[in-house]
Design an enzyme around this catalytic site. Sequence first.
Site, short mmCIF file in Angstrom:
data_model
loop_
_atom_site.label_atom_id
_atom_site.label_comp_id
_atom_site.label_asym_id
_atom_site.label_seq_id
_atom_site.Cartn_x
_atom_site.Cartn_y
_atom_site.Cartn_z
N ASP A 182 0.82 -1.21 0.00
CA ASP A 182 0.00 0.00 0.00
C ASP A 182 0.86 1.27 0.00
O ASP A 182 1.75 1.43 0.84
CB ASP A 182 -0.91 0.03 1.23
CG ASP A 182 -1.93 -1.09 1.23
OD1 ASP A 182 -2.27 -1.58 0.15
OD2 ASP A 182 -2.39 -1.46 2.33
N ARG A 208 -10.47 -0.25 7.34
CA ARG A 208 -9.01 -0.26 7.45
C ARG A 208 -8.49 1.08 7.95
O ARG A 208 -8.94 2.13 7.51
CB ARG A 208 -8.38 -0.56 6.08
CG ARG A 208 -6.87 -0.80 6.13
CD ARG A 208 -6.32 -0.95 4.72
NE ARG A 208 -6.32 0.32 4.00
CZ ARG A 208 -6.28 0.43 2.67
NH1 ARG A 208 -6.28 -0.66 1.91
NH2 ARG A 208 -6.27 1.61 2.10
#
Length: 303
Positions: free
Chosen positions: A120, A279
Amino acid sequence: MHPNALKAIERIAAEPREAYHHIEVNRLTPVIGAEVSGVDLSEGASKEQHDEIHRAFLENHVLVFRNQTLTKDQQKAFARKFGKLRALPLSDIDGDDPEIVLIRASEKSRFVAGEVWHTDGTADPAPSLGSMLYMHETPEIGCGGDTLFANMHLAYEMLSPAMKEFLLGLTAVHDGAVPWKGFTPPEGLPKTEHPIVAKHPDTGRPMLFVNSGFTTHIPDLSEDESTAILNMLFQFVEREQALNCRIRWESGTLVFWDNRCTQHRAVWDYYPYSRFGERVTVLGTQPMAAEVNRTQKEAALVE
C-alpha cells in the site's frame, strides 16, 4: 528451488524467538504470519501485552486477531499505539471518518482494489508503517475473500548472490497513477524514488522494496533492462509460494500487517457475494537503502 533459496528459508524459519508470557502466538507458516490470542483489543492491551504484540509484529510481519468486537474508536486506539494514523482529505473519504477506509465489494462491484501483488502507498515519500483491517462482513456462502501476504525479507534473501549484489544501490520509481491505468487519475498523485533494497527501520534487515502495484522503472537502467529486471522480481513474488501465508477472514477478525516488509494480494473469488471491512493506516518513514559491507558482499558471492 535453488539451494541458496532453501538456505534462506531454513535460516529465517530457524531464527531464535523468546517465549511470550502475556499473549499466545501461533505461527501460520515458518516464515510469515501468526495468530495472536489472549488479548481483548476492545479493552486495550496492557503495556506488557503491547510490548509482546510489537515483538510478534516484527518477528512475523502479519498478525491475526480473531473474535474481536471493536468499534471504530477502539480499532483506532489500538492502531495509535504504533503511530499516528493517516487521515484522508475530506474529498477522498468514502464514509464519515477520514482515518478509516471502507473495504467493500458486492454484486454491484465490477472490480476490487488490490487484486495484484502490491504494498500500500509506496508512491508516497514516506510509505506507511502498516495497516489494520477489521472485517465486519464475509461472503454469506461461508468462504472466499482470502488475503495472501508475502515476506519481502525472504524474497531478497532467496535471490542469487549475484542478483542481490546487483540490486544494492539501485533505486526504482513508484507512481501513484499506476492503479488508475485505463481511467483518468486525479491530480496530484505522488511519484517517488525509493531504494530497491531497503532496510527495515526497526530491525535493520534488508528487504526487497518494489511491487507491481506501483513500481514503474529503474532510472539507472535502459528501458528494456528495467522492464526485464522488474518483471523478474514481480513474477518471483507471484510464483514463489514459500514466501506466503494465506489469511481466511471471519467476521470479527482484525489483521495488522507490516507494509514495510510485506506485499499482499486480495483474492476476489466470491462475486456476487459481499465482503465489508474497515481499514486504518499507521504512518511510516522514508525508506532508507540497505547497507551491506564489503565482507558481507564477498561472503554472499561465494555462498
